[in-house]
Design a protein around this motif. Sequence first.
Motif, short mmCIF file in Angstrom:
data_model
loop_
_atom_site.label_atom_id
_atom_site.label_comp_id
_atom_site.label_asym_id
_atom_site.label_seq_id
_atom_site.Cartn_x
_atom_site.Cartn_y
_atom_site.Cartn_z
N TYR A 1 -8.40 29.52 67.84
CA TYR A 1 -9.15 30.56 68.58
C TYR A 1 -8.22 31.27 69.56
O TYR A 1 -7.23 30.72 70.03
CB TYR A 1 -10.30 29.95 69.36
N HIS A 2 -8.59 32.49 69.90
CA HIS A 2 -7.88 33.22 70.96
C HIS A 2 -8.13 32.50 72.29
O HIS A 2 -9.26 32.08 72.57
CB HIS A 2 -8.39 34.66 71.04
N PRO A 3 -7.10 32.33 73.12
CA PRO A 3 -7.27 31.56 74.37
C PRO A 3 -8.39 32.09 75.27
O PRO A 3 -9.05 31.31 75.97
CB PRO A 3 -5.90 31.70 75.06
N GLN A 4 -8.65 33.39 75.25
CA GLN A 4 -9.68 33.96 76.11
C GLN A 4 -11.09 33.66 75.62
O GLN A 4 -12.05 33.83 76.37
CB GLN A 4 -9.49 35.47 76.23
N GLU A 5 -11.21 33.21 74.37
CA GLU A 5 -12.53 33.03 73.79
C GLU A 5 -12.83 31.59 73.40
O GLU A 5 -13.96 31.25 73.07
CB GLU A 5 -12.68 33.90 72.53
N GLY A 6 -11.82 30.72 73.43
CA GLY A 6 -11.95 29.38 72.87
C GLY A 6 -13.10 28.57 73.41
O GLY A 6 -13.95 28.07 72.67
#
Length: 499
Positions: A167-172
Amino acid sequence: MTRGRHRTRLVARNLLEFEPLPALLIAAGGGGDHVNPALQRLIDEGGGPENWLPANHHALVSACRRQQRCIEDVETRVGERYLLWTYIPQPALDAVLVRGRDATDSLRLQHEARASHRLYRVIVENTTDLISRHTPDGVFLDASPAARTLLGYSPDDLRGTDIRALYHPQEGIQLSERYRRSLEQDGYLTLTYRIRHRDGHYLWFETASRAIRETYTGSVVEIVSVSRDITARMQSEEHNRRLQDELAHAARLATLGELASGIAHEMNQPLAAILNYASASQRYLAAGGPAAENLGKVGQGLDRIIEQAEHAATVIRRLRGFLRKGQRRLQTVDPAQLLREAVNLCAWEASQHQVQMLERFAAEVDQVRVDPILLQQVLLNLLRNAIEANRERHPEGQSQVSLELEGSAGVVHVRVVDQGPGLAEAERARMFAPFYTSKPDGLGLGLSMSQGIVEGFGGGLEALPHPGGGLCLHCWLPAAEVAEQGGALPANREQDQGA
């Protein structure tokens, strides 16, 4: 043939008479075949023994006799029926016993299962979407070959990998929590998110997942997901949003040109007042007289100058904000404040045409999460359309435009009601279509663009006939709390409320 063997064969034939399964005793040396009643009934249904026996029946008999071993479960099909035949050597009789059994139900299920499995493998191995299985925690159990094309990983690479690591770090964290909660409660979920390719760049994925539950406890034991790459679609939508923002900015510039005389008048008033107060203060200073009295009047003049300068600065700030160009920025704002600012922007135009603005605002209305500049543009479009409609029906006399603001059930409603000539149903159905306009010099983009902006905020915009004549332009938006939770509103809130 010895007498003992002949007697044994007779006994065997007598026993076959009571065998419930179809059977055939084949003697060596042309001694004749014995068909039992069960097989005879099959023959009577249609065809001779060769119709029911395997196509290589004679070869099977020869192999069974020569090798002295059983040959089991040789399949035949007649119509919709399946039979399994077994060839059993009988050394004491110098014969071969052929026994069959009806296996229609079991074999049909096996064939259907094999066909389904082949179809499943064809779909999984050839689909461009990624089909995957996961543990409830998100660990890959299996993945289709499309994983290599979409993510750069082979199915073997993904097995045992936690999808949360991609996942993208901002959304994980947010994605994991929503994923777990929705699958436990609802059993299915569709998500749009960013996922990391093996090369390091991020792709937009749309994934539909369904939970597989344990039969007795109902707990989630596995998750099946189908994912597709929607990066091109997201980029196209972002491009369209940028174009819409550019169009909205161009429309604001056009609106500013149409309001130029009103803006000049609004700016001229504070500038003229500043000039008058400054001139008066100079006269007081030049006149002499008691110092305290003159200084007091000069002080009052300076206070008025400050007030008018602040008023002029407010007008400039309002115009600069309205003309700001850039990407949309969502903020939680008070809709009443935005509506009043829109009224101020077109106040001079309303006064020129003797249109009175009547505000009917509810005491308490939820805030909304929008781009304030874009929503202000929508409100200004609605107000100016109402003013023009009133001018068309009341070219010389006074008229009114009603502004209504209220909230209910997590929805904020804005209604702009004019006293114009109104529109027929066919015209109302077309008025939000791009490039449709009833004005001789109109472009037909204002209402179409306004509807697109409002729908982008999760709301809607519609035109309704007003009982007192004229037209009601109804705009609805989700309250800020509803918008942040991703709640969807019906396409027509008036109909939803039974209005």
